[in-house]
Write a protein that holds these residues in place. Structure first.
Motif, mmCIF file in Angstrom:
data_model
loop_
_atom_site.group_PDB
_atom_site.id
_atom_site.type_symbol
_atom_site.label_atom_id
_atom_site.label_comp_id
_atom_site.label_asym_id
_atom_site.label_seq_id
_atom_site.Cartn_x
_atom_site.Cartn_y
_atom_site.Cartn_z
ATOM 1 N N THR A 170 -3.505 2.990 4.770
ATOM 2 C CA THR A 170 -2.556 2.083 4.146
ATOM 3 C C THR A 170 -3.036 1.818 2.726
ATOM 4 O O THR A 170 -4.192 1.442 2.517
ATOM 5 C CB THR A 170 -2.459 0.751 4.913
ATOM 6 O OG1 THR A 170 -2.053 1.029 6.258
ATOM 7 C CG2 THR A 170 -1.444 -0.174 4.265
ATOM 8 N N TYR A 171 -2.151 2.041 1.774
ATOM 9 C CA TYR A 171 -2.414 1.765 0.359
ATOM 10 C C TYR A 171 -1.456 0.639 -0.028
ATOM 11 O O TYR A 171 -0.248 0.824 0.029
ATOM 12 C CB TYR A 171 -2.142 3.001 -0.495
ATOM 13 C CG TYR A 171 -2.838 4.249 0.005
ATOM 14 C CD1 TYR A 171 -4.159 4.512 -0.313
ATOM 15 C CD2 TYR A 171 -2.161 5.166 0.804
ATOM 16 C CE1 TYR A 171 -4.796 5.660 0.143
ATOM 17 C CE2 TYR A 171 -2.784 6.313 1.271
ATOM 18 C CZ TYR A 171 -4.100 6.554 0.935
ATOM 19 O OH TYR A 171 -4.722 7.688 1.398
ATOM 20 N N PHE B 39 3.606 -1.291 -0.301
ATOM 21 C CA PHE B 39 2.616 -0.485 0.410
ATOM 22 C C PHE B 39 3.144 0.901 0.759
ATOM 23 O O PHE B 39 4.345 1.152 0.766
ATOM 24 C CB PHE B 39 2.132 -1.187 1.683
ATOM 25 C CG PHE B 39 3.178 -1.338 2.751
ATOM 26 C CD1 PHE B 39 3.377 -0.352 3.699
ATOM 27 C CD2 PHE B 39 3.967 -2.476 2.813
ATOM 28 C CE1 PHE B 39 4.345 -0.488 4.688
ATOM 29 C CE2 PHE B 39 4.923 -2.635 3.800
ATOM 30 C CZ PHE B 39 5.122 -1.629 4.739
ATOM 31 N N GLN C 88 2.099 3.928 3.773
ATOM 32 C CA GLN C 88 1.298 4.283 4.934
ATOM 33 C C GLN C 88 1.371 5.786 5.131
ATOM 34 O O GLN C 88 2.422 6.398 4.924
ATOM 35 C CB GLN C 88 1.789 3.578 6.198
ATOM 36 C CG GLN C 88 1.543 2.087 6.167
ATOM 37 C CD GLN C 88 2.048 1.387 7.407
ATOM 38 O OE1 GLN C 88 3.070 1.757 7.966
ATOM 39 N NE2 GLN C 88 1.330 0.358 7.824
ATOM 40 N N SER C 89 0.253 6.356 5.538
ATOM 41 C CA SER C 89 0.222 7.796 5.755
ATOM 42 C C SER C 89 -0.695 8.133 6.915
ATOM 43 O O SER C 89 -1.588 7.368 7.270
ATOM 44 C CB SER C 89 -0.236 8.519 4.485
ATOM 45 O OG SER C 89 -1.571 8.188 4.178
ATOM 46 N N ASP D 60 -5.286 6.678 10.102
ATOM 47 C CA ASP D 60 -4.117 6.045 9.497
ATOM 48 C C ASP D 60 -4.579 5.346 8.230
ATOM 49 O O ASP D 60 -5.545 4.576 8.264
ATOM 50 C CB ASP D 60 -3.488 5.029 10.448
ATOM 51 C CG ASP D 60 -2.917 5.677 11.694
ATOM 52 O OD1 ASP D 60 -2.266 6.724 11.558
ATOM 53 O OD2 ASP D 60 -3.130 5.147 12.794
#
Length: 184
Positions: A121-122, A106, A108-109, A119
């Motif tokens: 999350t990929y 994953f 997160q950015s 926020d």
């Protein structure tokens, strides 16, 4: 004259009730979408972890709707930042900065979409599907705002709009993966 005072009193009372209800409502609108592809996590992960690649499939803008797309900070990974401008109605002007990467699971950015923080999350989930496919998941938590809190009561509209954007982004990502020959 009494009816004017009553109408204003009613309007103020309804606003106060809505503000109190919004105060106790969650300020976060969450949207989550996924797509299954037949590919390896190692082949798909670079599309998620490099903001240069986000420019081709991002749910927040497309090459047709944005005016400018700039990537800076770190060359890749944590600290990499992107900013884009746009005037098209289907594009949300904003910025994104990668804060966490866990290869190949994953990314997160932190995202700023039209002045509102979120926020993102990929994630990639392999081994979850019995048919051997890889699940690409995008989750976004958008802050709907604070005072006067009334806007929190309408976050279901925000969620619907976010879900439509995530579906479109995942569709572009799937097409990009296929065009690059990364599907099995």
């Amino acid at each position: 004259m009494k009816w004017v005072v009553r109408i204003f009193g009613l309007i103020i009372g309804l606003f106060a009730i809505a503000a109190v209800a919004g105060f106790f409502s969650s300020p976060i609108a969450t949207a989550e979408r996924s797509v299954d592809v037949f590919s390896q996590a190692e082949d798909v992960f670079p599309y998620l972890s490099d903001l240069d690649d986000h420019g081709a499939w991002s749910p927040w803008h497309t090459a047709e709707t944005r005016e400018e797309y700039i990537v800076g900070g770190s060359d890749e990974g944590v600290g990499q930042q992107a900013a884009w401008t746009c005037s098209h109605s289907e594009c949300l002007e904003g910025t994104e900065e990668i804060s966490v990467i866990h290869y190949p699971e994953f990314v997160q950015s932190g995202v700023n979409l039209a002045g509102r923080s979120a926020d993102a999350t990929y994630a990639l989930m392999s081994g979850e599907n019995t048919d051997g496919s890889l699940t690409i998941l995008i989750k976004i938590d958008l802050h709907t705002g604070d005072f006067p809190y009334v806007q929190r009561l309408f976050k279901f509209k925000e969620q619907q709009a976010l879900e439509a954007r995530l579906d479109a982004g995942l569709s572009r990502l799937n097409a990009l993966i296929e065009a690059d020959g990364k599907l099995e």
